[in-house]
Design a protein around this motif. Structure first.
Motif: not given
Length: 119
Positions: A74-83, A101-112
């Motif tokens: 999490f320190a490298q790639f902060p994540v927040w979301g909902k199941t 998720i934050t990657i290289d300072g940019k936030q990306k939406v993820v969906v599974a």
């Protein structure tokens, strides 16, 4: 779109599946620029507590996504979301997760979405 708008402080972008078309692994044939569709006022006094709660979903030991994220950096790639679960009569529930998720300072939406995966 909703998670992205929330993560961007109210700026609403068009959904996009690719940032670029690449040939032979390294030659960029075409770039696809993000398209802003509009903006929504999301005051930090409302967004901060929501993001704190969604962070707890993945990082708090009692969070519904915590088992799936055990050992995640999490320190490298902060994540927040909902199941979530989607029920269909006569079938095992489908499992879902939507978040940011934050990657290289940019936030990306993820969906599974896992059909008939259970709870």
């Amino acid at each position: 779109v909703a998670y992205g708008t929330f993560a961007n402080g109210g700026k609403r972008y068009a959904p996009q599946l690719a940032a670029a078309l690449v040939e032979n692994g390294d030659t960029v044939v075409r770039r696809y620029a993000p398209r802003v569709l509009g903006a929504v006022d999301v005051p930090k006094k409302f967004s901060d507590p929501v993001i704190e709660g969604l962070t707890g979903v993945v990082q708090n030991g009692n969070g519904t996504a915590a088992p799936a994220f055990r050992g995640f950096p999490f320190a490298q790639f902060p994540v927040w979301g909902k199941t979530g679960t989607i029920q269909k009569a006569g079938k095992q529930p489908a499992a879902s997760f939507a978040g940011v998720i934050t990657i290289d300072g940019k936030q990306k939406v993820v969906v599974a979405y896992l059909e008939q995966a259970g709870y």
